[in-house]
Write a protein that holds these residues in place. Sequence first.
Motif, PDB file in Angstrom:
ATOM      1  N   GLU A  22       0.822  -1.210   0.000  1.00  0.00           N
ATOM      2  CA  GLU A  22       0.000   0.000   0.000  1.00  0.00           C
ATOM      3  C   GLU A  22       0.858   1.262   0.000  1.00  0.00           C
ATOM      4  OE1 GLU A  22      -3.452   2.334   2.470  1.00  0.00           O
ATOM      5  OE2 GLU A  22      -3.276   0.166   2.706  1.00  0.00           O
ATOM      6  N   GLY A  23       1.915   1.257   0.804  1.00  0.00           N
ATOM      7  CA  GLY A  23       2.776   2.433   0.863  1.00  0.00           C
ATOM      8  C   GLY A  23       3.427   2.753  -0.470  1.00  0.00           C
ATOM      9  N   ALA A  24       3.969   1.732  -1.123  1.00  0.00           N
ATOM     10  CA  ALA A  24       4.614   1.936  -2.424  1.00  0.00           C
ATOM     11  C   ALA A  24       3.593   2.347  -3.479  1.00  0.00           C
ATOM     12  CB  ALA A  24       5.328   0.655  -2.856  1.00  0.00           C
ATOM     13  N   ALA A  25       2.426   1.723  -3.452  1.00  0.00           N
ATOM     14  CA  ALA A  25       1.385   2.036  -4.429  1.00  0.00           C
ATOM     15  C   ALA A  25       0.894   3.466  -4.265  1.00  0.00           C
ATOM     16  CB  ALA A  25       0.221   1.055  -4.291  1.00  0.00           C
ATOM     17  N   LEU A  30       0.569   8.914  -6.335  1.00  0.00           N
ATOM     18  CA  LEU A  30       0.703  10.366  -6.174  1.00  0.00           C
ATOM     19  C   LEU A  30       1.688  10.940  -7.183  1.00  0.00           C
ATOM     20  CD1 LEU A  30       0.568  10.687  -2.300  1.00  0.00           C
ATOM     21  CD2 LEU A  30      -1.190  11.339  -3.950  1.00  0.00           C
ATOM     22  N   GLU A  31       2.772  10.230  -7.463  1.00  0.00           N
ATOM     23  CA  GLU A  31       3.722  10.685  -8.475  1.00  0.00           C
ATOM     24  C   GLU A  31       3.067  10.697  -9.855  1.00  0.00           C
ATOM     25  OE1 GLU A  31       7.347   8.428  -8.202  1.00  0.00           O
ATOM     26  OE2 GLU A  31       7.706   9.098  -6.150  1.00  0.00           O
ATOM     27  N   PHE A  32       2.246   9.686 -10.135  1.00  0.00           N
ATOM     28  CA  PHE A  32       1.513   9.642 -11.400  1.00  0.00           C
ATOM     29  C   PHE A  32       0.583  10.848 -11.530  1.00  0.00           C
ATOM     30  CE2 PHE A  32      -2.561   8.463 -13.379  1.00  0.00           C
ATOM     31  CZ  PHE A  32      -2.134   8.281 -14.686  1.00  0.00           C
ATOM     32  N   MET A  37      -0.780  16.189 -13.971  1.00  0.00           N
ATOM     33  CA  MET A  37      -1.288  17.549 -13.785  1.00  0.00           C
ATOM     34  C   MET A  37      -0.644  18.528 -14.752  1.00  0.00           C
ATOM     35  SD  MET A  37      -1.645  17.754  -9.650  1.00  0.00           S
ATOM     36  CE  MET A  37      -1.872  19.499  -9.642  1.00  0.00           C
ATOM     37  N   GLY A  38       0.551  18.256 -15.204  1.00  0.00           N
ATOM     38  CA  GLY A  38       1.243  19.158 -16.107  1.00  0.00           C
ATOM     39  C   GLY A  38       0.914  18.945 -17.573  1.00  0.00           C
TER      40      GLY A  38
END
Length: 56
Positions: A22-25, A30-32, A37-38
Motif C-alpha cells: 500500500e505504501g509503495a502504491a 501520487l507521483e503519477f 497535472m502538467g
Amino acid sequence: MNKVNHDWLDREYVLQFFGRTEGAARKEYLEFLESEMGIDREQELSGGGLIRSQGG
C-alpha cells in the motif's frame, strides 16, 4: 486518499496497478497524478465534435 469512501471506487483495485504494498502504491499513484497535472488534455478532448457526431 482513504478519507472519503465512494461506492463506485474500488481503492484496492486502483492501487494494485501502482505497487505491491500500500505504501509503495500510494507513493507511485501520487507521483503519477503529479506528472499528469502538467499535461494539457484540452486539445485531445476538443474539436471535431460536430464532424464526429455526423458520422464523419
